[in-house]
Design a protein around this motif. Structure first.
Motif, PDB file in Angstrom:
ATOM      1  N   MET A  91       0.841  -1.188   0.000  1.00 34.11           N
ATOM      2  CA  MET A  91       0.000   0.000   0.000  1.00 34.11           C
ATOM      3  C   MET A  91       0.877   1.238   0.000  1.00 34.11           C
ATOM      4  O   MET A  91       1.918   1.276   0.665  1.00 34.11           O
ATOM      5  N   GLU A 108      -0.398   8.743  -1.013  1.00 34.40           N
ATOM      6  CA  GLU A 108      -0.143  10.087  -1.505  1.00 34.40           C
ATOM      7  C   GLU A 108      -0.919  11.044  -0.620  1.00 34.40           C
ATOM      8  O   GLU A 108      -1.614  10.643   0.321  1.00 34.40           O
ATOM      9  N   ARG A 114      -4.831  10.227  -1.265  1.00 31.72           N
ATOM     10  CA  ARG A 114      -5.385   8.881  -1.411  1.00 31.72           C
ATOM     11  C   ARG A 114      -4.374   7.823  -0.958  1.00 31.72           C
ATOM     12  O   ARG A 114      -3.186   8.094  -0.808  1.00 31.72           O
ATOM     13  N   SER A 153      -3.417   3.741  -2.064  1.00 26.70           N
ATOM     14  CA  SER A 153      -3.612   2.809  -3.164  1.00 26.70           C
ATOM     15  C   SER A 153      -2.908   1.495  -2.899  1.00 26.70           C
ATOM     16  O   SER A 153      -1.898   1.442  -2.193  1.00 26.70           O
ATOM     17  N   VAL A 195      -0.524  -1.251  -4.532  1.00 29.89           N
ATOM     18  CA  VAL A 195       0.530  -1.186  -5.538  1.00 29.89           C
ATOM     19  C   VAL A 195       0.683  -2.559  -6.179  1.00 29.89           C
ATOM     20  O   VAL A 195       0.914  -3.561  -5.491  1.00 29.89           O
ATOM     21  N   LYS A 253       1.464  -0.414 -11.104  1.00 35.21           N
ATOM     22  CA  LYS A 253       0.144   0.191 -11.252  1.00 35.21           C
ATOM     23  C   LYS A 253      -0.424   0.488  -9.875  1.00 35.21           C
ATOM     24  O   LYS A 253      -0.208  -0.281  -8.923  1.00 35.21           O
ATOM     25  N   LEU A 254      -1.141   1.598  -9.757  1.00 33.31           N
ATOM     26  CA  LEU A 254      -1.827   1.952  -8.514  1.00 33.31           C
ATOM     27  C   LEU A 254      -3.320   1.701  -8.656  1.00 33.31           C
ATOM     28  O   LEU A 254      -3.923   2.052  -9.672  1.00 33.31           O
ATOM     29  N   SER A 255      -3.904   1.122  -7.608  1.00 36.54           N
ATOM     30  CA  SER A 255      -5.351   0.937  -7.541  1.00 36.54           C
ATOM     31  C   SER A 255      -5.852   1.616  -6.276  1.00 36.54           C
ATOM     32  O   SER A 255      -5.797   1.033  -5.180  1.00 36.54           O
ATOM     33  N   PRO A 256      -6.314   2.888  -6.369  1.00 36.51           N
ATOM     34  CA  PRO A 256      -6.745   3.614  -5.171  1.00 36.51           C
ATOM     35  C   PRO A 256      -7.938   2.938  -4.500  1.00 36.51           C
ATOM     36  O   PRO A 256      -8.861   2.474  -5.173  1.00 36.51           O
ATOM     37  N   PHE A 257      -7.922   2.907  -3.161  1.00 35.42           N
ATOM     38  CA  PHE A 257      -9.062   2.356  -2.429  1.00 35.42           C
ATOM     39  C   PHE A 257      -9.548   3.290  -1.323  1.00 35.42           C
ATOM     40  O   PHE A 257     -10.664   3.131  -0.830  1.00 35.42           O
ATOM     41  N   THR A 264      -9.859   7.462  -0.986  1.00 38.75           N
ATOM     42  CA  THR A 264      -9.664   8.659  -1.797  1.00 38.75           C
ATOM     43  C   THR A 264     -10.234   9.883  -1.085  1.00 38.75           C
ATOM     44  O   THR A 264     -10.823   9.786  -0.007  1.00 38.75           O
ATOM     45  N   THR A 318     -14.428  -3.672  -2.202  1.00 42.91           N
ATOM     46  CA  THR A 318     -14.094  -2.415  -2.883  1.00 42.91           C
ATOM     47  C   THR A 318     -14.336  -1.160  -2.049  1.00 42.91           C
ATOM     48  O   THR A 318     -13.803  -0.105  -2.373  1.00 42.91           O
TER      49      THR A 318
END
Length: 402
Positions: free
Chosen positions: A121, A124, A127, A129, A131, A137-141, A143, A210
């Protein structure tokens, strides 16, 4: 060679994967520490040696050890959005680290953690995310975190249940108007109250695969960059970067103290009204420090504690179970790596913090002033330390036989 040209060449070298110390380091090294160039001019606890692992990393903040010779580091870039990077450092035995830029254009990235399932994880300012690597690639969860003000950087920890505890720093130093945020009055400080307070630690719980639910856990915490969960009790510990100035905007090198706090749900830890045990500011209606939760221990003023962790059982026995803390500040109280021993029975800090790395003032021809920022431990008991004043990654490695 000009400083700007030197920085440009270092940046190009990093993008091409050239070893991170292709530019001569500011630290003078002599001999070896765990197969890396040793730094011998600093005062290091005798159970360890200190090495320069990598240089020219920009403004490194978070560090996460993925294996004995594989790490992730967040480069904040600077205080402007969109300049941050995620770096991967890999090393073959006997060779220097190779630096690869995995992601660019990040917004002041700081925190890096793994959860109990091993997922990476990254935080930023706005948010958090997941990793994914190869390709990155980042997948924000989580925000829409507040990103304005003086303390936008996000750090976090994850407990065994997968819940996240996230720093939402105050937008100002002492509840003054700042960056479009309203100042406090003699009726209180709105920056750390209401349904969505700043200067708080928030708890995020997964509702399903999610969606996450967030709520403030405790408040009156100006900037909780230092967060750690005790491995036996599960208690959340926080290192508080206290106010820069006293009431009336007066600066004092010796006050107010920073703090070490045990964070419990529903507690108000004092900011901006009370710092330490008795530094009271009545500007926003407070009457007494007795109305707020007192710190567990005081830390010297302006030490600026940032990254911290509880030292696991793979290193020297003397330090096992200690809370290791990076004191980042530029005042004499700061720029040290410290360890606070915890009582085995009560699981509370005992005595005073002890130095693991000290003497970090600039010493011409030997080493620059340091600014330790984050720390992570690998399975071998080694401590990896980011140092953002000079753009370095250091290694504090146990000496064999200690």
């Amino acid at each position: 060679m000009t400083a700007s040209l030197r920085r440009s060449l270092c940046a190009i070298a990093a993008l091409l994967g050239i070893p991170a110390w292709a530019e001569p380091p500011a630290y003078r090294t002599q001999g070896q520490c765990d197969g890396l160039p040793a730094i011998t001019s600093l005062q290091v606890a005798p159970e360890f040696c200190l090495a320069l692992a990598a240089s020219n990393l920009g403004r490194p903040r978070g560090v996460l050890a993925l294996g004995p010779n594989r790490l992730l580091v967040t480069d904040m870039g600077n205080w402007n959005p969109g300049r941050g990077r995620l770096l991967e450092l890999n090393r073959e035995p006997g060779k220097p680290f190779k630096v690869t830029v995995l992601l660019k254009g990040l917004d002041r990235p700081h925190g890096l953690r793994k959860d109990s399932a091993g997922r990476i994880m990254l935080a930023e300012t706005h948010r958090i995310s997941l990793v994914e690597l190869n390709p990155a690639k980042l997948s924000p969860f989580i925000t829409e975190l507040p990103a304005q003000g003086r303390h936008p950087l996000k750090s976090f920890v994850v407990n065994a249940a997968g819940e996240l505890f996230v720093n939402v720093g105050s937008p100002s130093d002492h509840c003054e108007a700042f960056d479009g945020v309203e100042a406090g009055t003699d009726k209180g400080c709105p920056q750390t109250g209401g349904k969505a307070p700043w200067a708080a630690v928030w708890k995020y719980t997964p509702k399903n695969a999610t969606a996450w639910e967030g709520r403030p856990l405790a408040w009156g915490l100006r900037n909780s960059v230092g967060l750690a969960i005790h491995p036996e009790t599960g208690e959340l510990w926080q290192a508080e970067n206290s106010r820069d100035t006293l009431a009336g905007d007066q600066y004092d090198k010796g006050s107010p103290p920073d703090e070490l706090n045990r964070v419990e749900a529903g507690r108000h830890h004092g900011w901006p009204h009370c710092t330490g045990n008795d530094v009271l500011d009545k500007s926003y209606g407070a009457k007494s420090c007795q109305d707020f939760t007192a710190p567990a221990r005081l830390i010297p003023a302006h030490a600026a504690p940032l990254g911290m962790l509880f030292y696991k059982n793979a290193g020297p026995a003397k330090w096992q179970g200690s809370l290791v803390m990076a004191w980042h500040g530029y005042q004499p109280s700061g720029h040290r790596l410290m360890a606070w021993r915890f009582d085995d029975n009560k699981h509370q800090p005992a005595g005073e913090a002890l130095p693991l790395i000290d003497g970090w003032d600039a010493l011409k021809g030997k080493h620059p002033m340091g600014a330790p920022t984050d720390v992570d431990q690998d399975e071998q008991g080694r401590l990896w330390i980011t140092e953002d004043r000079n753009g370095d990654l250091l290694l504090l490695a146990p000496r064999t036989g200690k």
